[in-house]
Design a protein around this motif. Structure first.
Motif, PDB file in Angstrom:
ATOM      1  N   THR A  68       0.807  -1.214   0.000  1.00 24.56           N
ATOM      2  CA  THR A  68       0.000   0.000   0.000  1.00 24.56           C
ATOM      3  C   THR A  68       0.843   1.269   0.000  1.00 24.56           C
ATOM      4  OG1 THR A  68      -1.795   1.215   1.093  1.00 24.56           O
ATOM      5  CG2 THR A  68      -0.305  -0.005   2.530  1.00 24.56           C
ATOM      6  N   ASP A  69       0.407   2.214  -0.815  1.00 23.33           N
ATOM      7  CA  ASP A  69       0.992   3.546  -0.800  1.00 23.33           C
ATOM      8  C   ASP A  69       0.627   4.162   0.551  1.00 23.33           C
ATOM      9  OD1 ASP A  69       2.183   5.895  -1.687  1.00 23.33           O
ATOM     10  OD2 ASP A  69       0.381   6.621  -2.681  1.00 23.33           O
ATOM     11  N   MET A  70       1.457   5.046   1.064  1.00 25.78           N
ATOM     12  CA  MET A  70       1.169   5.653   2.361  1.00 25.78           C
ATOM     13  C   MET A  70       0.357   6.939   2.246  1.00 25.78           C
ATOM     14  SD  MET A  70       2.176   3.433   4.399  1.00 25.78           S
ATOM     15  CE  MET A  70       2.004   4.250   5.972  1.00 25.78           C
ATOM     16  N   LEU A  71       0.533   7.678   1.143  1.00 27.99           N
ATOM     17  CA  LEU A  71      -0.167   8.950   0.989  1.00 27.99           C
ATOM     18  C   LEU A  71      -1.220   8.842  -0.106  1.00 27.99           C
ATOM     19  CD1 LEU A  71       3.021  11.165   1.161  1.00 27.99           C
ATOM     20  CD2 LEU A  71       1.419  10.731   3.008  1.00 27.99           C
ATOM     21  N   MET A  72      -2.492   8.741   0.302  1.00 30.54           N
ATOM     22  CA  MET A  72      -3.604   8.627  -0.640  1.00 30.54           C
ATOM     23  C   MET A  72      -4.772   9.459  -0.125  1.00 30.54           C
ATOM     24  SD  MET A  72      -3.673   4.496  -1.291  1.00 30.54           S
ATOM     25  CE  MET A  72      -3.793   4.087   0.453  1.00 30.54           C
ATOM     26  N   PRO A  73      -5.636   9.912  -1.045  1.00 25.41           N
ATOM     27  CA  PRO A  73      -6.834  10.626  -0.593  1.00 25.41           C
ATOM     28  C   PRO A  73      -7.833   9.652   0.039  1.00 25.41           C
ATOM     29  CG  PRO A  73      -6.849  10.363  -2.979  1.00 25.41           C
ATOM     30  CD  PRO A  73      -5.525   9.836  -2.494  1.00 25.41           C
ATOM     31  N   PHE A  74      -8.838  10.162   0.680  1.00 28.17           N
ATOM     32  CA  PHE A  74      -9.928   9.410   1.323  1.00 28.17           C
ATOM     33  C   PHE A  74      -9.463   8.631   2.551  1.00 28.17           C
ATOM     34  CE2 PHE A  74     -10.972   9.514  -3.301  1.00 28.17           C
ATOM     35  CZ  PHE A  74     -11.851  10.581  -3.221  1.00 28.17           C
ATOM     36  N   MET A  75      -8.708   7.570   2.329  1.00 26.70           N
ATOM     37  CA  MET A  75      -8.223   6.745   3.439  1.00 26.70           C
ATOM     38  C   MET A  75      -6.749   6.475   3.166  1.00 26.70           C
ATOM     39  SD  MET A  75      -9.879   3.140   4.545  1.00 26.70           S
ATOM     40  CE  MET A  75      -9.569   2.394   6.111  1.00 26.70           C
ATOM     41  N   ASP A  76      -5.861   7.061   3.956  1.00 27.41           N
ATOM     42  CA  ASP A  76      -4.427   6.942   3.679  1.00 27.41           C
ATOM     43  C   ASP A  76      -3.863   5.574   4.083  1.00 27.41           C
ATOM     44  OD1 ASP A  76      -4.268   7.085   6.436  1.00 27.41           O
ATOM     45  OD2 ASP A  76      -3.120   8.937   6.489  1.00 27.41           O
ATOM     46  N   GLY A  77      -2.576   5.395   3.807  1.00 28.67           N
ATOM     47  CA  GLY A  77      -1.910   4.122   4.087  1.00 28.67           C
ATOM     48  C   GLY A  77      -1.995   3.669   5.530  1.00 28.67           C
ATOM     49  N   PRO A  78      -1.619   4.540   6.500  1.00 30.18           N
ATOM     50  CA  PRO A  78      -1.687   4.101   7.899  1.00 30.18           C
ATOM     51  C   PRO A  78      -3.085   3.652   8.327  1.00 30.18           C
ATOM     52  CG  PRO A  78      -0.311   6.050   7.720  1.00 30.18           C
ATOM     53  CD  PRO A  78      -0.932   5.829   6.360  1.00 30.18           C
ATOM     54  N   ALA A  79      -4.117   4.372   7.913  1.00 32.39           N
ATOM     55  CA  ALA A  79      -5.499   3.985   8.271  1.00 32.39           C
ATOM     56  C   ALA A  79      -5.860   2.657   7.602  1.00 32.39           C
ATOM     57  CB  ALA A  79      -6.477   5.082   7.847  1.00 32.39           C
ATOM     58  N   THR A  80      -5.459   2.497   6.344  1.00 30.56           N
ATOM     59  CA  THR A  80      -5.726   1.259   5.605  1.00 30.56           C
ATOM     60  C   THR A  80      -5.053   0.077   6.297  1.00 30.56           C
ATOM     61  OG1 THR A  80      -5.797   2.528   3.548  1.00 30.56           O
ATOM     62  CG2 THR A  80      -5.512   0.146   3.338  1.00 30.56           C
ATOM     63  N   ILE A  81      -3.791   0.263   6.698  1.00 28.57           N
ATOM     64  CA  ILE A  81      -3.034  -0.799   7.370  1.00 28.57           C
ATOM     65  C   ILE A  81      -3.717  -1.200   8.675  1.00 28.57           C
ATOM     66  CG2 ILE A  81      -0.868  -1.286   8.606  1.00 28.57           C
ATOM     67  CD1 ILE A  81       0.538   0.404   6.356  1.00 28.57           C
ATOM     68  N   ARG A  82      -4.163  -0.221   9.446  1.00 28.41           N
ATOM     69  CA  ARG A  82      -4.825  -0.545  10.724  1.00 28.41           C
ATOM     70  C   ARG A  82      -6.098  -1.364  10.503  1.00 28.41           C
ATOM     71  NH1 ARG A  82      -2.454   4.454  12.249  1.00 28.41           N
ATOM     72  NH2 ARG A  82      -4.221   5.697  11.537  1.00 28.41           N
ATOM     73  N   VAL A  83      -6.900  -1.016   9.499  1.00 29.47           N
ATOM     74  CA  VAL A  83      -8.130  -1.769   9.218  1.00 29.47           C
ATOM     75  C   VAL A  83      -7.795  -3.173   8.718  1.00 29.47           C
ATOM     76  CG1 VAL A  83     -10.243  -1.871   7.838  1.00 29.47           C
ATOM     77  CG2 VAL A  83      -9.502   0.315   8.803  1.00 29.47           C
ATOM     78  N   LEU A  84      -6.820  -3.277   7.811  1.00 28.65           N
ATOM     79  CA  LEU A  84      -6.429  -4.599   7.288  1.00 28.65           C
ATOM     80  C   LEU A  84      -5.962  -5.509   8.413  1.00 28.65           C
ATOM     81  CD1 LEU A  84      -4.509  -3.551   4.058  1.00 28.65           C
ATOM     82  CD2 LEU A  84      -6.658  -4.836   4.148  1.00 28.65           C
ATOM     83  N   ARG A  85      -5.166  -4.965   9.330  1.00 29.55           N
ATOM     84  CA  ARG A  85      -4.656  -5.780  10.442  1.00 29.55           C
ATOM     85  C   ARG A  85      -5.767  -6.186  11.410  1.00 29.55           C
ATOM     86  NH1 ARG A  85       1.147  -5.556  10.831  1.00 29.55           N
ATOM     87  NH2 ARG A  85       1.681  -6.770   8.999  1.00 29.55           N
ATOM     88  N   LYS A  86      -6.834  -5.362  11.513  1.00 33.11           N
ATOM     89  CA  LYS A  86      -7.989  -5.769  12.336  1.00 33.11           C
ATOM     90  C   LYS A  86      -8.701  -6.941  11.674  1.00 33.11           C
ATOM     91  CE  LYS A  86      -9.306  -1.835  15.134  1.00 33.11           C
ATOM     92  NZ  LYS A  86      -9.158  -0.437  14.710  1.00 33.11           N
ATOM     93  N   LEU A  87      -8.822  -6.881  10.345  1.00 34.72           N
ATOM     94  CA  LEU A  87      -9.489  -7.940   9.593  1.00 34.72           C
ATOM     95  C   LEU A  87      -8.656  -9.219   9.572  1.00 34.72           C
ATOM     96  CD1 LEU A  87     -10.710  -5.881   6.493  1.00 34.72           C
ATOM     97  CD2 LEU A  87     -12.159  -6.831   8.301  1.00 34.72           C
ATOM     98  N   GLU A  88      -7.359  -9.064   9.416  1.00 35.15           N
ATOM     99  CA  GLU A  88      -6.443 -10.213   9.258  1.00 35.15           C
ATOM    100  C   GLU A  88      -5.109  -9.871   9.912  1.00 35.15           C
ATOM    101  OE1 GLU A  88      -5.615 -13.680   8.834  1.00 35.15           O
ATOM    102  OE2 GLU A  88      -7.422 -13.262   7.660  1.00 35.15           O
ATOM    103  N   PRO A  89      -4.965 -10.167  11.220  1.00 33.99           N
ATOM    104  CA  PRO A  89      -3.773  -9.740  11.972  1.00 33.99           C
ATOM    105  C   PRO A  89      -2.438 -10.200  11.398  1.00 33.99           C
ATOM    106  CG  PRO A  89      -5.471 -10.571  13.449  1.00 33.99           C
ATOM    107  CD  PRO A  89      -5.947 -10.849  12.060  1.00 33.99           C
TER     108      PRO A  89
END
Length: 147
Positions: A68-89
Motif C-alpha cells: 500500500t501507498d502511504m499517501l492517498m486521498p480518502f483513506m491513507d496508508g496508515p489507516a488502511t493498514i490498521r483496518v487490514l490488520r484488524k481484519l487479518e492480523p
C-alpha cells in the motif's frame, strides 16, 4: 555463468500468490500489476484505502500480501493498514512511499512488523521485498503456536 543467469538466481519469483496493490496513481498500479503478473504473482488493485478494504474483504482467502501507498486521498496508508490488520492480523503488509521512511511508517501505524519499499522502486526491489514479507509470514504463525 553469465550475469543474466546470476541475476535470475537471485531474484525470487512468485508462485501464484495473490497480491493486493493499493495506490492512487493509475500508472503505479498498472506498472506494478504488470511486473507482478510477469513474475509469477497474481494481482488485484485498489485506488485508495476504502476500495482496498472492499477488495481485501472480497478476496481475503486468496490475498497473501498487501502493498500500500502511504499517501492517498480518502483513506491513507496508515489507516488502511490498521483496518487490514484488524481484519487479518497476520497479513504481510508492505508500505510504499517516496516521502516517508521506515521510522515514519512505524510512527504513523504504531506497528513494527511492516516491510517498507521506497518509491520509485525497481521490479527487482519489489520482488525481493515481497519474498521477504512472504517468508516472514510463513515463519511467524509457527512461532506463535509454539509459544
Amino acid at each position: 555463468a553469465s550475469a543474466a543467469a546470476e541475476a535470475e538466481k537471485v531474484i525470487p519469483m512468485g508462485r501464484g500468490e495473490m497480491v493486493l496493490v493499493v495506490d492512487d496513481e493509475a500508472t503505479v498500479l498498472s506498472i506494478t500489476r504488470e511486473a507482478l503478473e510477469t513474475c509469477g504473482y497474481r494481482a488485484v488493485t485498489a485506488r485508495d484505502g476504502t476500495e482496498a478494504i472492499n477488495v481485501f474483504t472480497a478476496h481475503r482467502n486468496d490475498i497473501k500480501v498487501v502493498i500500500t501507498d502511504m499517501l492517498m486521498p480518502f483513506m491513507d496508508g496508515p489507516a488502511t493498514i490498521r483496518v487490514l490488520r484488524k481484519l487479518e492480523p497476520n497479513i504481510p503488509i508492505i508500505a510504499a512511499s517516496g516521502l516517508m521512511d521506515h521510522e515514519k511508517v512505524r510512527d504513523a501505524t504504531g506497528m513494527d512488523n511492516i516491510a517498507f519499499l521506497l518509491k520509485p522502486y525497481t521490479t527487482e526491489k519489489l520482488l525481493l521485498t515481497l519474498d521477504k514479507a512472504l517468508m516472514r509470514n510463513a515463519i511467524a504463525p509457527a512461532t506463535d503456536k509454539a509459544a
